[in-house]
Design a protein around this motif. Structure first.
Motif, PDB file in Angstrom:
ATOM      1  N   THR A  12       0.821  -1.212   0.000  1.00 18.17           N
ATOM      2  CA  THR A  12       0.000   0.000   0.000  1.00 18.17           C
ATOM      3  C   THR A  12       0.852   1.256   0.000  1.00 18.17           C
ATOM      4  N   ARG A  15       0.759   2.987  -3.204  1.00 15.97           N
ATOM      5  CA  ARG A  15      -0.450   3.770  -3.483  1.00 15.97           C
ATOM      6  C   ARG A  15      -0.517   5.042  -2.655  1.00 15.97           C
ATOM      7  N   GLU A  43      -8.509  13.265  -0.745  1.00 14.16           N
ATOM      8  CA  GLU A  43      -8.146  12.213  -1.701  1.00 14.16           C
ATOM      9  C   GLU A  43      -7.259  11.158  -1.045  1.00 14.16           C
ATOM     10  N   VAL A  46      -9.439   9.108   1.422  1.00  9.34           N
ATOM     11  CA  VAL A  46     -10.343   8.197   0.707  1.00  9.34           C
ATOM     12  C   VAL A  46      -9.568   6.978   0.224  1.00  9.34           C
ATOM     13  N   THR A  47      -8.375   7.207  -0.294  1.00  6.90           N
ATOM     14  CA  THR A  47      -7.549   6.085  -0.746  1.00  6.90           C
ATOM     15  C   THR A  47      -7.187   5.186   0.420  1.00  6.90           C
ATOM     16  N   ARG A  48      -6.884   5.762   1.561  1.00  2.00           N
ATOM     17  CA  ARG A  48      -6.560   4.969   2.746  1.00  2.00           C
ATOM     18  C   ARG A  48      -7.748   4.110   3.174  1.00  2.00           C
ATOM     19  N   GLU A  50     -10.200   3.100   1.169  1.00  3.89           N
ATOM     20  CA  GLU A  50     -10.359   2.056   0.150  1.00  3.89           C
ATOM     21  C   GLU A  50      -9.414   0.887   0.411  1.00  3.89           C
ATOM     22  N   ILE A  51      -8.184   1.186   0.773  1.00  2.00           N
ATOM     23  CA  ILE A  51      -7.198   0.137   1.048  1.00  2.00           C
ATOM     24  C   ILE A  51      -7.629  -0.693   2.254  1.00  2.00           C
ATOM     25  N   LEU A  53     -10.712  -1.112   3.369  1.00  3.19           N
ATOM     26  CA  LEU A  53     -11.882  -1.909   3.004  1.00  3.19           C
ATOM     27  C   LEU A  53     -11.480  -3.124   2.168  1.00  3.19           C
ATOM     28  N   GLU A  54     -10.545  -2.937   1.242  1.00 10.26           N
ATOM     29  CA  GLU A  54     -10.055  -4.068   0.457  1.00 10.26           C
ATOM     30  C   GLU A  54      -9.443  -5.134   1.368  1.00 10.26           C
TER      31      GLU A  54
END
Length: 86
Positions: A12, A15, A43, A46-48, A50-51, A53-54
């Motif tokens: 991660t 990303r 931004e 939000v990316t954090r 998303e990571i 949740l994945e």
């Protein structure tokens, strides 16, 4: 109830690193409370999320056959032209 902490995998960093760098550069250039810094922080955050949740979804066990049968029983029956493959 305490929140469950999920450790992010090393991959991660690839990303998040560009987003962290962009946010830091904007803060240095425009200030922490600028609209540009706010947009970059959102931004990045939000990316954090998303990571995370994945990672949570990928850590869930696969459903067993009994659970799949229960889920299928909740679906409406397929009838007529809707049920045929195109």
């Amino acid at each position: 109830m305490a929140a469950r902490h999920i450790r992010l995998p090393e991959s991660t960093r690839d990303r998040l690193q560009p987003l962290n760098s962009t946010y830091g550069n904007i803060v240095r250039r425009c200030g922490k409370s600028s609209p540009e810094a706010l947009a970059a922080r959102v931004e990045r955050d939000v990316t954090r999320v998303e990571i995370q949740l994945e990672a949570l979804v990928n850590s869930a066990p696969a459903p067993n056959s009994e659970q799949l049968a229960r889920l299928r029983s909740l679906l409406p029956p397929v009838t007529g032209a809707e049920g045929r493959a195109a």
